[in-house]
Design a protein around this motif. Structure first.
Motif, PDB file in Angstrom:
ATOM      1  N   UNK A 127      29.362  67.674  32.955  1.00 45.29           N
ATOM      2  CA  UNK A 127      29.552  68.105  31.566  1.00 45.29           C
ATOM      3  C   UNK A 127      29.108  69.565  31.441  1.00 45.29           C
ATOM      4  N   UNK A 128      29.978  70.397  30.913  1.00 48.18           N
ATOM      5  CA  UNK A 128      29.613  71.800  30.703  1.00 48.18           C
ATOM      6  C   UNK A 128      28.603  71.903  29.566  1.00 48.18           C
ATOM      7  N   UNK A 129      27.920  73.059  29.504  1.00 48.04           N
ATOM      8  CA  UNK A 129      26.940  73.259  28.427  1.00 48.04           C
ATOM      9  C   UNK A 129      27.614  73.234  27.062  1.00 48.04           C
ATOM     10  N   UNK A 130      28.838  73.790  26.998  1.00 47.35           N
ATOM     11  CA  UNK A 130      29.569  73.779  25.725  1.00 47.35           C
ATOM     12  C   UNK A 130      29.883  72.353  25.293  1.00 47.35           C
ATOM     13  N   UNK A 131      30.315  71.544  26.264  1.00 39.93           N
ATOM     14  CA  UNK A 131      30.612  70.133  25.964  1.00 39.93           C
ATOM     15  C   UNK A 131      29.344  69.415  25.513  1.00 39.93           C
ATOM     16  N   UNK A 132      28.229  69.737  26.170  1.00 40.68           N
ATOM     17  CA  UNK A 132      26.942  69.141  25.800  1.00 40.68           C
ATOM     18  C   UNK A 132      26.584  69.524  24.350  1.00 40.68           C
ATOM     19  N   UNK A 133      26.796  70.809  24.005  1.00 42.89           N
ATOM     20  CA  UNK A 133      26.491  71.255  22.641  1.00 42.89           C
ATOM     21  C   UNK A 133      27.384  70.573  21.618  1.00 42.89           C
ATOM     22  N   UNK A 134      28.656  70.339  22.005  1.00 47.78           N
ATOM     23  CA  UNK A 134      29.577  69.637  21.097  1.00 47.78           C
ATOM     24  C   UNK A 134      29.122  68.194  20.885  1.00 47.78           C
ATOM     25  N   UNK A 135      28.639  67.582  21.973  1.00 46.10           N
ATOM     26  CA  UNK A 135      28.131  66.212  21.870  1.00 46.10           C
ATOM     27  C   UNK A 135      26.883  66.201  20.966  1.00 46.10           C
ATOM     28  N   UNK A 136      25.996  67.197  21.211  1.00 45.66           N
ATOM     29  CA  UNK A 136      24.753  67.300  20.422  1.00 45.66           C
ATOM     30  C   UNK A 136      25.074  67.475  18.935  1.00 45.66           C
ATOM     31  N   UNK A 137      26.071  68.319  18.672  1.00 37.28           N
ATOM     32  CA  UNK A 137      26.482  68.643  17.314  1.00 37.28           C
ATOM     33  C   UNK A 137      26.907  67.383  16.551  1.00 37.28           C
ATOM     34  N   UNK A 138      27.472  66.421  17.294  1.00 46.10           N
ATOM     35  CA  UNK A 138      28.005  65.215  16.646  1.00 46.10           C
ATOM     36  C   UNK A 138      26.931  64.135  16.454  1.00 46.10           C
ATOM     37  N   UNK A 139      25.743  64.337  17.049  1.00 47.90           N
ATOM     38  CA  UNK A 139      24.708  63.309  16.910  1.00 47.90           C
ATOM     39  C   UNK A 139      24.222  63.246  15.463  1.00 47.90           C
ATOM     40  N   UNK A 140      23.724  62.075  15.089  1.00 49.11           N
ATOM     41  CA  UNK A 140      23.285  61.856  13.705  1.00 49.11           C
ATOM     42  C   UNK A 140      22.121  62.778  13.346  1.00 49.11           C
ATOM     43  N   UNK A 141      21.181  62.966  14.284  1.00 52.90           N
ATOM     44  CA  UNK A 141      20.002  63.787  14.013  1.00 52.90           C
ATOM     45  C   UNK A 141      20.362  65.233  13.731  1.00 52.90           C
ATOM     46  N   UNK A 142      21.257  65.796  14.560  1.00 50.83           N
ATOM     47  CA  UNK A 142      21.678  67.181  14.380  1.00 50.83           C
ATOM     48  C   UNK A 142      22.354  67.358  13.023  1.00 50.83           C
ATOM     49  N   UNK A 143      23.256  66.435  12.708  1.00 50.86           N
ATOM     50  CA  UNK A 143      23.975  66.510  11.435  1.00 50.86           C
ATOM     51  C   UNK A 143      23.006  66.410  10.266  1.00 50.86           C
ATOM     52  N   UNK A 144      22.064  65.470  10.354  1.00 50.73           N
ATOM     53  CA  UNK A 144      21.109  65.267   9.256  1.00 50.73           C
ATOM     54  C   UNK A 144      20.268  66.514   9.018  1.00 50.73           C
ATOM     55  N   UNK A 145      19.780  67.123  10.115  1.00 48.90           N
ATOM     56  CA  UNK A 145      18.940  68.317   9.990  1.00 48.90           C
ATOM     57  C   UNK A 145      19.740  69.489   9.423  1.00 48.90           C
ATOM     58  N   UNK A 146      20.983  69.630   9.918  1.00 49.39           N
ATOM     59  CA  UNK A 146      21.853  70.731   9.481  1.00 49.39           C
ATOM     60  C   UNK A 146      22.144  70.623   7.988  1.00 49.39           C
ATOM     61  N   UNK A 147      22.366  69.393   7.522  1.00 45.14           N
ATOM     62  CA  UNK A 147      22.809  69.214   6.140  1.00 45.14           C
ATOM     63  C   UNK A 147      21.658  68.970   5.170  1.00 45.14           C
ATOM     64  N   UNK A 148      20.431  68.848   5.692  1.00 42.68           N
ATOM     65  CA  UNK A 148      19.314  68.534   4.800  1.00 42.68           C
ATOM     66  C   UNK A 148      18.993  69.731   3.914  1.00 42.68           C
ATOM     67  N   UNK A 149      18.619  69.431   2.680  1.00 44.05           N
ATOM     68  CA  UNK A 149      18.380  70.485   1.694  1.00 44.05           C
ATOM     69  C   UNK A 149      17.078  71.225   1.991  1.00 44.05           C
ATOM     70  N   UNK A 150      16.053  70.482   2.462  1.00 41.39           N
ATOM     71  CA  UNK A 150      14.739  71.098   2.604  1.00 41.39           C
ATOM     72  C   UNK A 150      14.252  71.181   4.046  1.00 41.39           C
ATOM     73  N   UNK A 151      14.662  70.198   4.883  1.00 39.30           N
ATOM     74  CA  UNK A 151      14.109  70.180   6.243  1.00 39.30           C
ATOM     75  C   UNK A 151      14.481  71.422   7.035  1.00 39.30           C
ATOM     76  N   UNK A 152      15.757  71.828   6.968  1.00 35.00           N
ATOM     77  CA  UNK A 152      16.173  72.988   7.758  1.00 35.00           C
ATOM     78  C   UNK A 152      15.438  74.265   7.330  1.00 35.00           C
TER      79      UNK A 152
END
Lengths: 157, 187
Positions: free
Chosen positions: B1-26
């Motif tokens: 798996x390339x690093x870019x593919x790994x980042x795409x996989x990471x991006x789709x994880x629930x934790x990443x999405x939650x942190x990105x979209x959180x109003x206060x945590x980020x």
């Protein structure tokens, strides 16, 4: 009255220069951050010592005297970069709660630093001095962290 | 798996999405990253200035190492934890940011500087520990550290700006190469 002053600030050439440039705001902001790091070191090495951490085999006064030029330099750097940043968006800042929290914090921490905390750091080690220095160190850290956090928060609103 | 593919996989994880979209945590994590700068880089700068003979010249370098470096290490742990969380929240754009990549290069150089100093320079401290003006090999380490951390702060701050983002084309060929942008060939 105050709003009028902020509106006048918006017409200052330096601010317009920053707004019209693609690079100027980020670069000045970065130097503001570099100065913040310097401030952190010059403040913390003394505050931690007053709290009984760090360079404990040296007197508070010695650590303070060594840190003082860097503290002054950091504050000068922060103000020199803070002014053009402010002038680039004074109306936005007028309506920003974080900005007013930061300014209130500064209005407290600057006189506190120069009239209470620094003299406390230089005071002779007699009875009660250590407790007074501990309090000054804790307050100094708390106040500067508040100012820095409120400053960062301006960017989120 | 390339690093870019790994980042795409990471991006789709629930934790990443939650942190990105959180109003206060980020914003909270980002602010902590900036506040710990005061501790980590602040104490690092005091240490570097001592190596350069510009402050605390009466304090032996080994005493500084014993009393100040633990605070640097604590600050580094806090910077790493908050920094990893920030990249985890926005993995793809961070991975393809020229500023992030420049920051990583400088971080590696800073790590080499730290390793060299502790492996090759500090063990000889007995020869110069209490000198106000230290040998060039010591001052060089302090100067390198100051320059590298200043660069790391500037690059880190610039990650927030989208001047060279992959989705803003055309970019100079060097930018697309350095950022690892996947650019479709012109029609």
């Amino acid at each position: 009255m105050l709003l009028e002053f902020f509106q006048w600030c918006e017409t200052v050439r330096l601010g317009r220069l920053v707004v019209e440039s693609l690079w100027l705001f980020p670069v000045i902001e970065a130097v503001h951050l570099l100065s913040l790091s310097m401030l952190g070191g010059a403040v913390l090495i003394v505050d931690l010592r007053m709290l009984g951490f760090g360079l404990t085999d040296r007197s508070v006064a010695e650590v303070f005297r060594n840190a003082r030029p860097w503290l002054i330099g950091a504050i000068v750097g922060l103000i020199a970069t803070g002014i053009p940043l402010f002038l680039s968006e004074p109306i936005k800042l007028y309506y920003s709660t974080s900005f007013w929290v930061k300014m209130s914090g500064l209005a407290i921490v600057l006189p506190f630093t120069f009239f209470i905390r620094n003299p406390a750091a230089l005071s002779e080690p007699v009875r009660h001095t250590a407790r007074r220095q501990m309090l000054a160190g804790a307050l100094s850290i708390g106040l500067w962290v508040t100012v820095a956090a409120a400053g960062r928060w301006i960017g989120f609103s | 798996m390339s690093l870019l593919a790994f980042c795409k996989w990471l991006d789709a994880t629930a934790g990443s999405t939650a942190l990105r979209e959180s109003l206060f945590m980020y914003p909270l994590v980002e602010s902590s990253h900036v506040l710990f700068l005061m501790l980590f880089v602040g104490m690092t700068v005091m240490w570097d200035l001592r190596l350069l003979g510009l402050t605390l010249t009466n304090v032996p370098v080994t005493v500084m190492a014993d009393r100040v470096l633990p605070w640097v290490r604590a600050g580094f742990v806090a910077m790493t934890v908050t920094g990893v969380l920030l990249s985890y929240a926005i993995p793809i754009r961070t991975y393809q940011s020229v500023w992030f990549r420049a920051k990583v290069v400088f971080l590696i150089l800073a790590a080499i500087n730290v390793w060299y100093f502790h492996a090759r320079v500090l063990p000889n401290a007995a020869n110069w520990d209490t000198d106000a003006r230290l040998p060039w090999v010591v001052r060089r380490a302090g100067l390198a550290s100051l320059v590298l951390w200043a660069g790391i702060i500037v690059f880190g701050r610039f990650i927030a700006y989208n001047w060279f983002d992959c989705d803003i084309q055309p970019q100079p060929a060097f930018v697309n190469w350095f950022a690892g942008c996947v650019v479709p060939p012109p029609q």
